[in-house]
Design a protein around this motif. Structure first.
Motif, mmCIF file in Angstrom:
data_model
loop_
_atom_site.group_PDB
_atom_site.id
_atom_site.type_symbol
_atom_site.label_atom_id
_atom_site.label_comp_id
_atom_site.label_asym_id
_atom_site.label_seq_id
_atom_site.Cartn_x
_atom_site.Cartn_y
_atom_site.Cartn_z
ATOM 1 N N ILE A 1 1.697 3.421 2.637
ATOM 2 C CA ILE A 1 0.992 4.707 2.390
ATOM 3 C C ILE A 1 1.920 4.879 3.401
ATOM 4 O O ILE A 1 2.703 4.323 4.724
ATOM 5 N N ASN B 1 -0.485 1.053 6.192
ATOM 6 C CA ASN B 1 -0.200 -0.688 6.042
ATOM 7 C C ASN B 1 -0.945 -1.811 6.023
ATOM 8 O O ASN B 1 -1.334 -2.730 5.818
ATOM 9 N N GLY C 1 -6.062 7.755 -0.777
ATOM 10 C CA GLY C 1 -4.429 7.134 -1.568
ATOM 11 C C GLY C 1 -5.305 5.817 -2.486
ATOM 12 O O GLY C 1 -4.773 4.684 -2.825
ATOM 13 N N PHE D 1 -6.888 3.740 -0.861
ATOM 14 C CA PHE D 1 -7.350 2.039 -0.013
ATOM 15 C C PHE D 1 -8.036 3.431 1.548
ATOM 16 O O PHE D 1 -8.220 4.018 1.650
ATOM 17 N N LYS E 1 0.794 -1.397 0.193
ATOM 18 C CA LYS E 1 0.132 0.017 0.480
ATOM 19 C C LYS E 1 0.902 1.349 0.118
ATOM 20 O O LYS E 1 0.670 2.121 -0.326
#
Lengths: 905, 179
Positions: free
Chosen positions: A143, A157, A184, A186, A141
């Protein structure tokens, strides 16, 4: 969110029968199928489920097959219905669950080696059980970690979007500080509004997070779960006495966890009436003081003369103890036992409190002793002991949860006793309770309450009087209970005859209709609880105001009725235990009156010593008075800090300077200890064994979780050696030995977990003495300590913050990070605007006692015409602005409220 | 028979048989004993000698302080004290790392357990010391052993191959995502 019928006792659901794995099971209609399956003892894996809140259904693990449905269904969100045929096992279900784990793992970073949850992670367990070894389409991910909050880090994440943190925050704690956000690409958990998290920081989200997505900043990366030694003990901050796990590594507390965790997610929702198992910010993040650098590690003895020129020098224990014993014996020989007094903190264990009063009474021979319950709790104990012949609150916390009406008077319960507040919240949420909050601030609980009554500061007692009057005026009285004592009731009627609701409404600032409404809500509820705290017991006329609350409960028939009663909250953990153990001049252990001949004989025989004369006792205020006058020459202070607690107008410092010998026994070098001749290093609760008695009378174990820091010793150990030095053989080798002595003297006290139900017995008082007393109770209605007048328009309240408890928590670096001593006055935003103040302006606060300069800050909970300063900090010493009044009956000093004027400095 | 036995006795036949190997080696001298410390054996690559901590090619420590070696160690040799990397709050490292080599049985379980290959077994074995306390090694000493024993270092995990699972990366250093 809709509630499951099973959790609401008032809703009756039909019983249905269904078949689970071939067994016929009966359940309530409409209940979550997952709960029905777990009630049969079968555990279906689930990651987003926790019994304390409603099923969320996001993890997709709890799959079962239901006959008639093609695909497996999520059992947590499925409702049990009649005739369902359910299968919970099988290879197809295993493969389906394995797919779900793979789905979660494919976007999980697999950074287990650095993750704090490694080894204590549900996703790891699930991957292991379902033998996931290969991931086809894994991706990261990436992030960035959200480290904006001072307490919690969010690594999204690792998040599996189970929603447990959001649900526990919203449903159980009703704080609602977290939310999902799509960012983002997610779904992420962020603080409300995607800002830095600023909530109550109870950390229950951290506890229920099944992966390492939420981590604790204070112990981040410092441990792996398998390195820690876990000790179940009792929190020593407030009177709730929460159970918690201190986790230590190499004699260092690394983190604190609670029984609430994703690990114990299976339970009946009705069980939450016994507590949801969480702890608050103080318990979870306020542990650093235990191994703080500021801890005393060696006894200190003042050399080269006395105050102020001598200095405290580190001395070996043997030498220091010898000095204590010699000088105490000297004082006793020269001036008699009446020249010695003692003070103890209610943060000591029951065993130590018992030993302290035994040492003072049987060995030294003085009844001049007191504990910190004198700051307020004794008002309540004395009042209910006098009227109802009970010595603590009569209800347990389960009664609070299940009450239909709760009257909270003068308590900012979410700040002072957060876990009792969770029970009130549960009463509101699950049991649909009506909550009446009487306070001078817009507290968090007032925001949730159905009847928030915001009164003028200092008029909580007056409001209670209004309630009594209103109940009589509206004829809401319970004919059965008042009919038993017609004379007493007539006397009460006479006493309140002159009370005018309009006058009360004018002075409290609550309209007559609202008072009447509150009275009828309270009187008509089948289970009604009164909870009074600092706004009653720590303010002038505290004792009388508790008596008025008892009157209110009596005439509405709430005394002795199951689930109803008058209750209080305690600020320090063992205030109840301090009274029960007799660490007060008026009580022997077991709350036997000190002048009661039978009890005196019993204890004199048991201790093998004559007790001091009944009238020779002195409470905190009298002890300070006698120190000032020179009657007391030696003072033994265990954990107390009167110099920093009491206002300067009491001249505590001057009184203590008069002493020939001041012995302080404390984990820290407090302001009082800095004046002492001898300072003995004591252990904190983490380093000793014992018990605490919480506000509902539960005796809770305190277990040693680490070795004492430096050369510090448990208080009981020091007192035992002190007694032996003074010529009495105290043969205690552990706190267990003291416990067995208490058990012999007070049979039934050690109820360990299940307190004895107390039933109030008001009859003796009502038929005898009530008539004479009640006349004056409602007669004079005074306003707060210093009369409000034109040039002192602001009511200054000193009170507790959620993030602190007493002065002790200011030694915990974690809590100081969350709530540092800002030295700022909390004011209403409108008031600030009116006075032309901004967040950076300095104000001059003037009361009848003096004047101080400090910063100001806007606080949404403070009402216009009042201001607030946290009592934990003496920077600037706002306590010195407080006028002091001493209760004529209980000797409780009142110094938490003053009328002040505020101007820009 | 009798004469044969007699001759055998005369020439100490049994002794000759017994000394066969000895006498043969007396003539064909080829020593097996290595003249340690002047001579040293060549060791196989899988030799399990002194433990060491390794670095990446940019000189950073590989160890992330995950404590799995401590958990795997059967004789409690290892002690890891982990912490956040100062200044990089999302990264973890071993603040202190100790090995008590007096207890080590060179089983290699710690090396197997390490998820980032931060531990290596060198071919060093000359660790006789006068004071046992010198065998209680700290992180710097272990890194120094790694430095001299493994001169060729690996790239950082995230730079090795796009499919390698990597972690303990400061997110600020990541390349921006392409949309």
């Amino acid at each position: 969110m809709a509630l499951k019928p099973v959790t609401t006792p008032d809703i009756e659901a039909a019983t249905v029968e269904l078949s689970i794995d071939g067994r016929t099971v009966s359940a309530k209609d409409g209940v979550s199928l997952y709960d029905v399956i777990s009630s049969t003892g079968k555990i279906v894996p689930a990651m987003c489920y926790h019994y304390t809140f409603d099923p969320f259904g996001s993890c997709g693990m709890c799959l079962v097959t239901v006959e008639g449905k093609k695909a497996p269904v999520r059992s947590c969100t499925a409702k049990a219905a009649a005739g369902m045929v359910v299968r919970t096992d099988g290879d197809d279900l295993f493969q389906a669950r394995k797919k779900a784990v793979e789905k979660h793992l494919s976007v999980h970073p697999l950074d287990c080696p650095v993750c704090d949850a490694d080894g204590h992670c549900e996703l790891q367990d699930m991957a292991f059980h379902h033998q996931v070894t290969n991931l086809a389409n894994a991706k990261q991910k990436l992030i960035p970690e959200d480290t904006r909050s001072p307490v919690l880090d969010f690594n999204m994440n690792r998040c599996i979007a189970c929603g447990e943190c959001i649900n526990v925050c919203k449903d159980v704690l009703m704080i609602d500080a977290l939310q999902f956000i799509k960012k983002g690409g997610f779904t992420q958990v962020v603080a409300k509004g995607d800002t830095a998290l600023a909530c109550e920081f109870c950390g229950d989200c951290l506890a229920v997070c099944p992966v390492g997505a939420i981590t604790n900043k204070f112990s981040k990366y410092l441990y792996k779960p398998w390195q820690l030694r876990k000790t179940t003990t009792t929190c020593n901050y407030c009177g709730d006495g929460c159970q918690m796990h201190l986790e230590t590594k190499d004699n260092e507390v690394v983190r604190v966890t609670s029984p609430l965790s994703w690990k114990n997610k299976w339970g009946d929702r009705a069980d939450t009436a016994k507590g949801h198992g969480g702890i608050c910010v103080r318990g979870r993040f306020g542990f650093q003081y235990i191994d703080s650098q500021a801890r005393l590690r060696q006894p200190l003895v003042r050399r080269n003369g006395t105050l102020p020129e001598g200095e405290l020098v580190e001395t070996p224990w043997l030498e220091a103890m010898q000095a204590v014993v010699d000088r105490l014996a000297e004082v006793k020989a020269a001036h008699g036992a009446q020249a010695i007094a003692g003070l103890i903190t209610a943060r000591c264990t029951n065993e130590e409190l018992y030993l302290f009063q035994k040492l003072m009474r049987a060995v030294i021979g003085t009844n001049q002793l007191d504990s910190s319950s004198r700051y307020g709790h004794l008002n309540f104990v004395r009042a209910v002991r006098h009227t109802l012949d009970v010595g603590r609150m009569t209800n347990d916390c389960e009664d609070i949860t299940k009450a239909k009406a709760i009257l909270l008077v003068g308590t900012n319960i979410t700040e002072t006793n957060p876990l009792t507040a969770v029970r009130v919240k549960e009463a509101i949420r699950v049991y649909k309770s009506q909550v009446i909050v009487v306070d001078s601030a817009q507290t968090n609980i007032a925001k949730l309450a159905s009847y928030p009554m915001i009164v003028t500061p200092g008029t909580e007692g007056l409001f209670v009087q209004g309630l009594v009057k209103s109940v009589i005026e509206q004829d809401l009285i319970d004919a059965e209970t008042t009919g038993k004592h017609p004379e007493a009731f007539a006397a009460l009627k006479r006493a309140v005859a002159d009370v005018s609701l309009e006058a009360i409404a004018a002075r409290t600032g609550v309209s007559v209709e609202h008072i009447n409404e509150a009275a009828s809500i309270f009187a008509e509820a089948p289970r009604a609880i009164i909870l009074c705290a600092e706004g009653i017991v720590r303010r002038p006329d505290g004792y009388q105001n508790v008596l008025k609350l008892v009157d209110l409960a009596w005439i509405t028939g709430k005394l002795g009725r199951p689930g109803s009663g008058v209750n209080t909250l305690t600020e320090e953990v063992n205030e109840q235990g301090a009274v029960d153990m007799g660490a007060a001049p008026e009580y022997l252990p077991g709350q036997a009156r000190f002048d009661d001949e039978a009890a005196r004989d019993k204890f004199a025989k048991a201790w093998g010593a004559a007790l001091p004369a009944p009238s020779s006792g002195a409470n905190l205020m009298e002890i300070l008075e006698r120190c000032r006058s020179g009657a007391i020459k030696a003072l033994y202070v265990v954990g107390e800090n009167p110099v920093a607690t009491l206002p300067a107008s009491l001249e505590v410092r001057a009184a203590l300077e008069q002493l020939e010998l001041l012995i302080c026994q404390d984990p820290f070098l407090t302001e009082t200890a800095q004046m002492a001749h001898i300072v003995l290093p004591a252990c904190t609760y983490a380093e000793k064994e014992g018990t605490f008695t919480n506000l509902e009378g539960k005796v809770l174990r305190v277990r040693q979780s680490m070795d004492p820091i430096g050369e510090s010793l448990p208080d009981w150990h020091v007192m035992t050696s002190l007694a032996s030095g003074l010529g009495s053989q105290f043969e205690y080798e552990s706190s267990q030995d003291i416990q067995s002595e208490i058990m012999k003297l007070l049979p039934g006290y050690y109820n360990l977990g299940e307190p004895r139900k107390l039933s109030p017995k008001p009859d003796a008082y009502l038929s005898n003495g009530y008539v004479a007393e009640v006349g004056s109770r409602y007669g004079v209605v005074r306003e707060a300590v210093s009369e409000r007048n034109g040039h002192r328009p602001f009511g200054l309240v000193m009170g507790q913050l959620l993030y602190h408890s007493g002065k002790l928590s200011t030694q915990a670096s974690g809590l100081i990070t969350i709530a540092p001593s800002a030295g700022r006055l909390h004011m209403n935003a409108q008031d600030m605007e009116r006075l032309g103040l901004t967040e950076d302006s300095r104000v001059r606060v003037t009361s009848g006692q003096g004047s101080l300069e400090m910063g100001a800050k806007a606080d949404l909970s403070v009402m216009p015409g009042s201001c607030f300063f946290p009592e934990h900090f003496n920077d600037p010493p706002v306590k010195d602005l407080m006028p002091v009044e001493v209760d004529s009956v209980t000797g409780v000093p009142y110094f938490k409220f003053a009328w002040v004027s505020i101007e820009e400095a | 028979m009798k004469l044969k036995d007699w001759i055998k006795t005369i020439i100490f036949y049994e002794i000759l048989v017994g000394m066969n190997a000895t006498l043969r080696h007396l003539l064909h001298y080829k020593p097996i004993t290595l003249q340690y410390p002047h001579e040293k054996r060549s060791l196989p690559d899988s030799y399990r000698g002194m433990l060491s901590l390794l670095r990446y090619d940019d000189g950073t420590e590989k160890c992330v302080g995950c404590d799995l070696c401590e958990a795997a160690c059967p004789s409690r040799v290892i002690k890891v004290i982990s912490a956040e990397v100062p200044g990089e709050p999302t990264k973890r490292y071993a603040k202190e790392y100790y090995m008590d080599m007096t207890r080590c049985l060179f089983c290699g379980l710690c090396v197997q357990a390490c998820p980032v290959d931060a531990l290596g077994m060198t071919r060093e074995y000359e660790w006789a010391v006068y004071d046992k306390r010198h065998l209680y090694l700290n992180k710097e000493q272990l890194l120094a052993i790694g430095d001299r024993a493994f001169p060729v270092r690996e790239k950082r995990l995230e730079l090795q191959h796009p499919n390698v699972a990597f972690f303990n990366v400061a997110f600020t250093h990541l390349p921006p995502k392409d949309n």
